[in-house]
Design an enzyme around this catalytic site. Structure first.
Site, PDB file in Angstrom:
ATOM      1  CB  CYS A   2     -37.747  12.816 -22.945  1.00  0.00           C
ATOM      2  SG  CYS A   2     -37.444  11.794 -21.505  1.00  0.00           S
ATOM      3  NE  ARG A  27     -35.129  15.250 -27.857  1.00  0.00           N
ATOM      4  CZ  ARG A  27     -34.138  16.109 -27.740  1.00  0.00           C
ATOM      5  NH1 ARG A  27     -33.478  16.462 -28.816  1.00  0.00           N
ATOM      6  NH2 ARG A  27     -33.809  16.621 -26.585  1.00  0.00           N
ATOM      7  CD1 TRP A  82     -33.573   5.871 -23.761  1.00  0.00           C
ATOM      8  CD2 TRP A  82     -32.554   7.224 -22.307  1.00  0.00           C
ATOM      9  NE1 TRP A  82     -32.361   5.326 -23.441  1.00  0.00           N
ATOM     10  CE2 TRP A  82     -31.721   6.120 -22.559  1.00  0.00           C
ATOM     11  CE3 TRP A  82     -32.114   8.206 -21.427  1.00  0.00           C
ATOM     12  CZ2 TRP A  82     -30.470   5.981 -21.960  1.00  0.00           C
ATOM     13  CZ3 TRP A  82     -30.873   8.066 -20.832  1.00  0.00           C
ATOM     14  CH2 TRP A  82     -30.061   6.962 -21.107  1.00  0.00           C
ATOM     15  CG  ASN A 111     -35.624  16.610 -22.654  1.00  0.00           C
ATOM     16  OD1 ASN A 111     -35.038  15.680 -22.127  1.00  0.00           O
ATOM     17  ND2 ASN A 111     -35.115  17.314 -23.643  1.00  0.00           N
ATOM     18  N   GLY A 112     -35.426  16.376 -19.139  1.00  0.00           N
ATOM     19  CA  GLY A 112     -34.372  16.872 -18.250  1.00  0.00           C
ATOM     20  C   GLY A 112     -34.400  16.100 -16.954  1.00  0.00           C
ATOM     21  CD  GLU A 517     -17.781   5.313 -34.021  1.00  0.00           C
ATOM     22  OE1 GLU A 517     -17.643   5.387 -32.795  1.00  0.00           O
ATOM     23  OE2 GLU A 517     -18.851   5.589 -34.588  1.00  0.00           O
ATOM     24  CE  LYS A 521     -22.065   3.843 -34.678  1.00  0.00           C
ATOM     25  NZ  LYS A 521     -21.336   4.890 -34.085  1.00  0.00           N
ATOM     26  CD  GLU A 524     -23.850   3.194 -30.969  1.00  0.00           C
ATOM     27  OE1 GLU A 524     -24.169   4.225 -30.387  1.00  0.00           O
ATOM     28  OE2 GLU A 524     -23.325   3.203 -32.112  1.00  0.00           O
ATOM     29  CG  HIS A 540       0.261  -7.317 -24.169  1.00  0.00           C
ATOM     30  ND1 HIS A 540       1.481  -7.754 -23.729  1.00  0.00           N
ATOM     31  CD2 HIS A 540       0.507  -6.531 -25.243  1.00  0.00           C
ATOM     32  CE1 HIS A 540       2.436  -7.239 -24.499  1.00  0.00           C
ATOM     33  NE2 HIS A 540       1.860  -6.494 -25.433  1.00  0.00           N
ATOM     34  CE  LYS A 639     -28.208  11.200 -33.540  1.00  0.00           C
ATOM     35  NZ  LYS A 639     -27.075  10.368 -33.993  1.00  0.00           N
TER      36      LYS A 639
HETATM   37  C1  G6P Z   1     -25.358   8.822 -27.133  1.00  0.00           C
HETATM   38  C2  G6P Z   1     -25.543   8.231 -28.512  1.00  0.00           C
HETATM   39  C3  G6P Z   1     -24.187   8.057 -29.193  1.00  0.00           C
HETATM   40  C4  G6P Z   1     -23.445   9.375 -29.219  1.00  0.00           C
HETATM   41  C5  G6P Z   1     -23.273   9.948 -27.812  1.00  0.00           C
HETATM   42  C6  G6P Z   1     -22.736  11.365 -27.830  1.00  0.00           C
HETATM   43  O1  G6P Z   1     -24.792   7.880 -26.290  1.00  0.00           O
HETATM   44  O2  G6P Z   1     -26.204   6.979 -28.445  1.00  0.00           O
HETATM   45  O3  G6P Z   1     -24.397   7.623 -30.534  1.00  0.00           O
HETATM   46  O4  G6P Z   1     -22.197   9.182 -29.795  1.00  0.00           O
HETATM   47  O5  G6P Z   1     -24.542  10.001 -27.161  1.00  0.00           O
HETATM   48  O6  G6P Z   1     -23.682  12.201 -28.426  1.00  0.00           O
HETATM   49  P1  G6P Z   1     -23.351  13.647 -28.966  1.00  0.00           P
HETATM   50  O7  G6P Z   1     -24.671  14.234 -29.379  1.00  0.00           O
HETATM   51  O8  G6P Z   1     -22.735  14.394 -27.825  1.00  0.00           O
HETATM   52  O9  G6P Z   1     -22.417  13.496 -30.106  1.00  0.00           O
END
Ligand code: G6P
Length: 644
Positions: A2, A27, A82, A111-112, A517, A521, A524, A540, A639
């Site tokens: 958050c 966040r 969040w 937050n936490g 990756e 993307k 997401e 396979h 994030k």
């Molecule tokens: C979240 C984000 C991802 C990110 C991951 C790791 O799941 O949505 O985009 O790659 O955390 O985050 P970090 O800050 O540890 O790179």
């Protein structure tokens, strides 16, 4: 997970809080709320007014503006959420409140995660507190309220501070909190453990936030809190502030730091390393596109001063004191979550190929709980943009406890991970605000490549090999600049396949993590189901998925496994799939097989991920825009995830 913002000063708090929340919205953005304290003196209590809403910060803003006369106070706390405990409803949105025994409101944002909240809730219910939410946070607000009267016995002027200290000694878990109490209308108390918190020190005010982006428009002077610290911030007319200096104007400010055990801490105010410009959108429509386009400069900054092509060496100041341990290291473990984990997989390939040291990448969440074998000579490399991801921090702690040496590859300076590692190399890619990680990924791979070459030079590679790699590495920023020029073309190609709901991403060797990756993307931000896998694995099982027109993205650069990838492409074409290929410039053969081709300049296999990922980022971006999604704030995501 958050964002929190708090303000105490001489200006109306509400607009400042809303502005801060907008900066922190990346966040978390499923609900938001604020509390403003108005009126009151040291002798008479003020009044807390709250507003909470489901949805984006803009919804809260409208709600607050509609009742602006109630939110005129100059002290306030705010939160963007969040959801972890409890769904995103108005009742679960922060602030949460408690009532002191003499009937005054305590309001708190958090937050936490409070891990022992169930036991504390039972205790507080027995004491007569009535809970209105399903959150762990409400327990903390009520616990502080419960302890408030006890601490005020004797009429202390710092009662809130002491109630917070006492309450925090009772909780386990992680927290960054900001608390206010009607009985102390010029006082804000903030504290942290595990979750980040910064106090901006302005002329007549303090601005508190989860990160610097919500502070820099007010001040560049700040205090970064350490775990278990509690800061009491006071601002108000001189006669209202208990420890005002005897000189100065009519408005006075004062702060002091203690630990939760009430030990005094001497706190340093330092300059924030962040420009407002870095966090503004500028001419771009989305942060994600801005950050994709920034990659040439971001990688250049990451490499700057670290590559000495004349001497043929990598200069990593952060590792200087550890070169002997690193040369002797027997095993490297890369760990992270999401995009950072994919960078770790590339690290595994790089370290085995360039430094000939056994290496493995693990999801931090798996590593933490699998009872990992950490022999002598093991080095753990946590990889993270934020430096705050709870899973990654937990894996780091576990590996350290078992004796591993730790090296961080982290972007946010001063973050928990940066501080908890023995040494490390910062990514230096600047703030990343788009939820889908882009420039942090290329920065992570750049740093891991430099680390691998640093090790390789000392263990395995010839001087000539190192020089060749360094020259190639130096050219990466220019290559990326060339690739991003294809953005509009990629957007046009995407239009022809964007309606398809299932995609595959395939690659071999260094291109396999890039395929993962690329798929991540797309998932997401465009909510298209996509899977990444080694190209050879397709036959396979997953080949059964391929039907007429299914988009299959191949990373098919002219490296060591090119011919094999071409065979895999033919297998897809034979079953009606539509092939999108990322290929090397000048490759004339690929056009015979692929429906769409995005080109990247020629480069060694080991350095190719920093180039091949770029078209995949742009592909996901355009797909999301064309599908009408909020690119920077995709549904259900946040994030940085600061809960396990
Ligand atoms: C979240 C984000 C991802 C990110 C991951 C790791 O799941 O949505 O985009 O790659 O955390 O985050 P970090 O800050 O540890 O790179």
């Amino acid at each position: 997970m958050c964002g929190i913002v708090a303000y105490v000063g001489n200006k109306p708090a509400a607009p400042l809080l809303i502005e801060g929340l907008k900066r922190l919205e990346y966040r978390g953005y499923d609900s938001a709320g604020l509390a403003v304290l108005s009126g009151g003196t040291v002798h008479t209590p003020g009044t807390v007014q709250m507003s909470r809403s489901v949805g984006r910060v803009s919804v809260l803003e409208e709600q607050v503006n509609a009742q602006s006369s109630q939110f005129e106070g100059t002290l306030g706390i705010a939160h963007t959420r969040w959801a972890t405990h409890g769904s995103p409803t108005q009742e679960n949105a922060h602030p949460h409140t408690g009532t002191t025994k003499d009937g005054h409101t305590i309001a708190l944002v958090h937050n936490g995660i409070i891990e022992n909240y169930r036991a504390l809730r039972t205790y507080l219910e027995q004491k007569g507190h009535v809970f209105t939410s399903e959150t762990d946070t409400e327990v903390l607000a009520k616990l502080i309220a419960e302890l408030y009267e006890v601490e005020t016995e004797g009429g202390s002027g710092a009662a809130l501070e002491r109630a917070v200290q006492t309450a925090l000694r009772e909780v386990t878990g992680a927290y960054a909190i900001a608390v206010t109490c009607e009985r102390e209308p010029h006082t804000l108390v903030v504290a942290k453990k595990g979750s980040p918190l910064i106090v901006g020190v302005a002329d007549h005010a303090y601005v508190v936030a989860s990160d610097a982006s919500a502070i820099v428009s007010h001040t560049t002077q700040a205090i970064t809190l350490e775990d278990y610290q509690v800061v009491r911030l006071c601002a108000g007319p001189r006669d209202q502030i208990p420890e005002s200096p005897t000189h100065g104007g009519p408005w006075s400010v004062d702060f002091r730091t203690t630990t939760i055990d009430n030990e005094q801490v001497r706190q340093r105010v330092e300059a924030l390393e962040l420009d407002l410009e870095q966090i503004e959108l500028g001419d771009y429509e989305h942060y994600m596109l801005k950050e994709i386009m920034e990659q040439p400069e971001a990688v250049r900054t990451s490499l700057r001063g670290r590559i000495d092509t004349r001497e043929g060496r990598v200069v990593l100041g952060g590792l200087a004191g550890l070169s002997r341990e690193l040369v002797r290291a027997k095993r490297f473990i890369f760990t992270g979550q999401g995009t950072a984990y994919h960078a770790g997989l590339i690290g595994e390939y790089l370290f085995e190929a360039l430094a000939k040291v056994p290496s493995r990448a693990h999801y931090a969440s798996e590593l933490r709980y699998r009872n990992p074998i950490i022999e002598e000579g093991t080095v753990i490399v946590p990889i993270s943009q934020s430096g705050e991801t709870a899973d990654t921090l937990a894996a780091l702690t576990e590996a350290k406890e078992r004796g591993a040496l730790s090296l961080g590859a982290v972007n946010v300076v001063g973050s928990t991970m940066a501080r908890e590692t023995d040494a490390g190399v910062y990514l230096r890619v600047g703030p990343e605000i788009g939820v889908a990680s882009t420039k942090a990924f290329t920065g992570q791979v750049a740093v891991l490549t430099m680390m691998a070459l640093y090790m390789g030079k000392r263990r395995y590679l010839s001087g000539g090999d190192v020089e060749r790699y360094l020259e190639e590495l130096n050219a990466v920023p220019d290559h990326i600049a060339k690739i991003v020029e294809q953005s509009a073309y990629i957007g046009e190609c995407v239009k022809q396949v964007v309606d398809r709901d299932n995609w595959l991403f395939l690659g071999r060797g260094y291109s396999y993590p890039v395929a993962l990756e690329g798929a991540l993307k797309l998932k997401e931000i465009s909510y298209i189901h996509a899977e990444g896998m080694p190209a050879a694995e397709m036959k396979h099982g997953p080949i059964a998925l391929i039907d007429d027109g299914m988009p299959v993205v191949f990373i098919a650069t002219q490296g060591s496994q090119y011919d094999k990838v071409i065979s895999n492409i033919e297998e897809v074409k034979a079953r009606g799939g539509r092939v999108i290929a990322v290929a090397t410039e000048g490759d004339t053969r690929i056009g015979d097989y692929a429906d769409f081709v995005f080109h990247v300049p020629a480069i060694s296999d080991a350095l190719s991920p920093m180039l091949t990922v770029i078209p995949l980022q742009l592909l996901a971006y355009h797909a999301a825009v064309q599908r009408g999604h909020d690119v920077d704030k995709p549904r259900n995501l946040a994030k940085s995830v600061t809960v396990e």
